[in-house]
Design a protein around this motif. Structure first.
Motif, PDB file in Angstrom:
ATOM      1  N   TYR A  89       0.840  -1.191   0.000  1.00 16.66           N
ATOM      2  CA  TYR A  89       0.000   0.000   0.000  1.00 16.66           C
ATOM      3  C   TYR A  89       0.875   1.241   0.000  1.00 16.66           C
TER       4      TYR A  89
ATOM      5  N   LYS B  22      -3.823   7.270   0.396  1.00 18.53           N
ATOM      6  CA  LYS B  22      -4.949   6.341   0.358  1.00 18.53           C
ATOM      7  C   LYS B  22      -5.324   5.986  -1.088  1.00 18.53           C
ATOM      8  N   GLY B  23      -5.476   4.676  -1.327  1.00 15.21           N
ATOM      9  CA  GLY B  23      -5.907   4.257  -2.651  1.00 15.21           C
ATOM     10  C   GLY B  23      -4.782   4.043  -3.652  1.00 15.21           C
ATOM     11  N   THR B  24      -3.543   4.300  -3.224  1.00 17.80           N
ATOM     12  CA  THR B  24      -2.421   4.091  -4.145  1.00 17.80           C
ATOM     13  C   THR B  24      -1.707   2.783  -3.813  1.00 17.80           C
ATOM     14  N   MET B  25      -1.014   2.241  -4.793  1.00 18.58           N
ATOM     15  CA  MET B  25      -0.253   1.008  -4.553  1.00 18.58           C
ATOM     16  C   MET B  25       1.181   1.168  -5.030  1.00 18.58           C
TER      17      MET B  25
ATOM     18  N   THR C 125     -10.928   1.092  -2.850  1.00 18.32           N
ATOM     19  CA  THR C 125      -9.822   0.623  -3.677  1.00 18.32           C
ATOM     20  C   THR C 125      -9.289  -0.721  -3.173  1.00 18.32           C
ATOM     21  N   ARG C 126      -8.708  -1.478  -4.106  1.00 14.76           N
ATOM     22  CA  ARG C 126      -8.008  -2.719  -3.759  1.00 14.76           C
ATOM     23  C   ARG C 126      -6.842  -2.880  -4.713  1.00 14.76           C
ATOM     24  N   PRO C 127      -5.692  -3.340  -4.215  1.00 17.25           N
ATOM     25  CA  PRO C 127      -4.500  -3.439  -5.059  1.00 17.25           C
ATOM     26  C   PRO C 127      -4.799  -4.134  -6.388  1.00 17.25           C
TER      27      PRO C 127
ATOM     28  N   ARG D 266      -8.571  -1.903  -8.284  1.00 17.41           N
ATOM     29  CA  ARG D 266      -9.116  -0.562  -8.331  1.00 17.41           C
ATOM     30  C   ARG D 266      -8.224   0.302  -7.455  1.00 17.41           C
ATOM     31  N   THR D 267      -7.388   1.090  -8.095  1.00 20.31           N
ATOM     32  CA  THR D 267      -6.496   1.972  -7.348  1.00 20.31           C
ATOM     33  C   THR D 267      -6.554   3.339  -8.001  1.00 20.31           C
ATOM     34  N   SER D 268      -6.254   4.374  -7.227  1.00 21.63           N
ATOM     35  CA  SER D 268      -6.394   5.718  -7.786  1.00 21.63           C
ATOM     36  C   SER D 268      -5.455   5.885  -8.989  1.00 21.63           C
TER      37      SER D 268
ATOM     38  N   PHE E 271      -3.119   3.742 -11.789  1.00 25.35           N
ATOM     39  CA  PHE E 271      -2.741   2.418 -12.294  1.00 25.35           C
ATOM     40  C   PHE E 271      -1.983   2.568 -13.607  1.00 25.35           C
TER      41      PHE E 271
END
Lengths: 475, 475
Positions: A33, A37-40, A150-152, A155-157, A159
């Motif tokens: 993570y 928030k929401g980034t991978m 979001t999920r790795p 769905r990530t902000s 990609f």
């Protein structure tokens, strides 16, 4: 036992699939993570999958005459609003740059959620004559869509993806391109990811914002939910008119071009994980596996074992196999479990007795079976096994998907179908109201319109069906 | 004449080099200006160079055990401020996201100008023990630095690059890595870009914001100005302390790691253009040239000519040569000029008389010389010629650079040197004041500290020199 310790790290795939997914992606070091928030963060083991996907896909694109280019990340906000449906679809998700270089910008800029608008503005400048057509370009890039949940990979902000953008002189040619690229995606999923998909047209509700028609490929995940794994869009003249993409045709008149776009993303990595994974963790399709074979020495201190392992590694590597020799100090059992969790297609065990007999043991991750193999010619045996694994993984996933497509004649049957982890084939009258009702009643959406002609009735309203639809719950 | 028309499109390289550059990059379709000020669109002919650079560089990284990964584009503003010099250097240039998903963000996010901070935050999480070291990662990514004055490839708000980031257990190992990567860059520039460079340490004034020491490679452009073509940074424990990158060492104590970073960017494309280009346009180094050889049919309507050209193309392509057959309807003269402007290393002319004699003509772009070549075995001849061109381009550029490094014993001599389009070697006492004075007086900066010991005096103040410095005007 070491084995139990490993398995305990991962939630049970059957009873808690969401947690299994989270455990697997983090513990196999595919991803982590990011601080926002929401980034991978895509770690080396995950990024290597993406590199292999890129290599395979890019080769296909180039063979079709599609050229790579790179367009700017930042798009003037005014561009987004030029195509009415497009702005409606994407504006709520964009990230906006308001300040740069210590100053407030005269016009806010958005980070590309997709690049039809900025590429359209350049095409307008570059295209003058029918001689300039078709234009076939692609870019490998990062995009950003601000999502609430979001999920790795899924769905990530931000990609990574490829986005193809083409311009054609006629409607037919553009539609052909749209369908051709869908076929390329399907073949790629089958051949490289061992992943069966259903392809077809999307409903108006589910189509890309600004498209005339969207086509998608949908894959069935372990829990029976669907994942949209790639889409191609026939954009008609919508963007050509919004961005003034015109060409002087042979007949001497100025005409608008017809455009298409198509994309797949790092989401494919999530699709691989959820199509093939099992209780022990990942099961990587050989073509894109970062490591295709791992050699585990048995009784490595015994004379000749490490030398033989190293020689075998050299031989496999020279044959183009992505191979790792695990010469760490961990026990063989620990290594077995770790590489199984990481989903390496073939494990090769080599100990003193094998060496004496001039052979080694091959363990295949997909079926968990072991076979003996002569050291002499092992590279050929491993290569053959990798092909067999790839085919078996596809066949298995295909049989599973096929067995879990059920028919429904009523909303109750549809609900029961999706709750049982199935794709549901049902008639649909074609109206938005009935489509919304399916969503409300069964939390399922129309994934693709099925090609077959139907004499069915609508699963919701009972009127004559216009289409047969694959409904499913989806990621 | 067609030829004149072509040449007229490009400004004279000797009298108006800046305009020559702008003309060449746009007219050969390497690049175009993006809609947002300071941004560029890298067109297929330009992007293909970048793909070749990536392929060659990536191969070298992987051979050294460096793994690719991908870190998020957006960095919390608070990260930037954790390393005091870093924020001072980069804050004025960042683009800031303040709104996303239709809401104002609690904390503004900056688009990465470089990723030491966000990668440092992840390394802090991943590294626990000496067993985890060294960490050797790289990412291929876009970065953004808001610049006032921009030029395609040389300085744009967004550009593409690779950034390597490593962590080591000791100072020595980290410094070794920093110097090793500088050597990799130098070898790459020489072998793949036919570009000679001077390498060395940067002054405190010119170093990377947050580094203990920066090393750079500097290339001489056609006008005698210098271009920083790649840098490697020894970061000491600056970022390790700012982001708490600590490891449990063998002796059981917790220690901060030592980090490095290194990068090259799409700027290299600008360096290629300005190192090798001539009055006719681009001269592409064979290793990264998008097209290595172009076949131009002569009297293409004559029997057998097009068939022979197609057969030759197949043969060259099968030998791994990037070859294009220009079968357009333009005249041979027009084609000659176009492909010369695009800098294709080898042109192959094939007409009826050549065909009869079983040969073709090879024209080399670097020396503008023609030689005959037997059709039988042409792939070998072209391959050999490509190597010769690469070597000749390097030797020529090296001789030119060497002949234009002059010594200066006074500020006046230094000024005369840089005004004459030279690099100037001079003594420097090591103080910032004198360095600033050089800039003020001669608009020149210290490019690298020269390795050689000096008994010189400072070119500014006349005191004993601490270093010998290469001063130049720079891009």
């Amino acid at each position: 036992m070491a084995k139990d310790n490993f398995v305990e790290q991962i939630a049970d795939i059957e009873t808690d699939f969401p947690q299994w997914y989270t455990d697997v992606v983090v513990k196999t070091k595919l991803v982590d993570y990011g601080p926002v928030k929401g980034t991978m963060v895509i770690r080396p083991y995950g990024y290597a999958i993406w590199e292999n996907i890129q290599k395979e896909m890019d080769r296909r694109f180039k063979a079709l005459g599609i050229e790579n280019a790179y367009f700017p990340l930042l798009i003037p906000m005014s561009f987004m609003t030029k195509e009415a449906e497009h702005v409606e679809g994407f504006a709520p998700e964009v990230a906006v740059v308001t300040h740069a270089g210590g100053e407030k910008l005269a016009e806010p800029l958005c980070i590309r959620p997709t690049s039809e608008t900025i590429i359209g503005s350049m095409y307008s400048k570059w295209i003058q004559s029918y001689r300039d057509l078709p234009v076939l370009m692609n870019q490998w890039a990062n995009v950003m869509r601000w999502e609430k949940t979001t999920r790795p990979f899924l769905r990530t902000s931000e990609f990574l993806w490829q986005e193809g953008h083409t311009v054609h002189a006629s409607e037919d040619e553009a539609m052909d391109e749209t369908l051709k690229m869908l076929a390329v995606y399907e073949e790629f999923a089958r051949t490289c990811l061992a992943m069966p998909v259903l392809t077809g047209r999307k409903t108006e509700k589910e189509k890309f914002a600004g498209a005339v028609a969207t086509f998608g490929m949908e894959a069935m995940m372990h829990d029976g939910k669907s994942l949209q794994a790639g889409t191609t869009h026939y954009l008609g003249q919508n963007f050509a008119k919004a961005f003034d993409i015109r060409f002087l045709d042979k007949d001497g008149t100025l005409k608008y071009g017809y455009t298409t776009s198509f994309g797949v993303s790092t989401r494919l990595i999530g699709a691989i994980i959820m199509t093939h994974g099992d209780a022990r963790g990942l099961v990587m399709p050989p073509v894109v596996a970062p490591v295709q074979a791992v050699i585990v020495p048995i009784a490595s201190k015994k004379e000749g074992v490490m030398e033989a392992c190293r020689a075998l590694k050299e031989k496999l590597a020279a044959a183009g196999i992505r191979v790792v020799l695990d010469d760490s100090e961990n026990s063989p059992g620990w290594k077995f479990n770790e590489w199984e969790m990481k989903g390496v297609p073939v494990r090769i065990e080599l100990g003193p007795r094998d060496l004496e007999a001039g052979k080694c043991l091959l363990f295949r991750r997909d079926t968990l079976e072991k076979t003996e193999c002569a050291l002499d010619g092992a590279e050929q045996s491993v290569r053959t096994l990798l092909s067999q694994i790839s085919e078996n993984m596809y066949d298995r996933a295909k049989a599973r998907m096929d067995s879990r497509i059920v028919r429904a004649g009523s909303l109750d049957e549809l609900l029961a179908g999706v709750e049982g982890g199935n794709f549901v084939r049902a008639g649909w009258c074609g109206c938005r109201e009935c489509e919304d009702k399916v969503k409300e009643f069964a939390q399922a959406t129309a994934r693709v319109l099925d090609g077959e002609k139907t004499s069915d009735t609508c699963v919701v309203c009972g009127k004559k069906a216009e289409h047969t639809v694959i409904f499913a719950r989806a990621y």
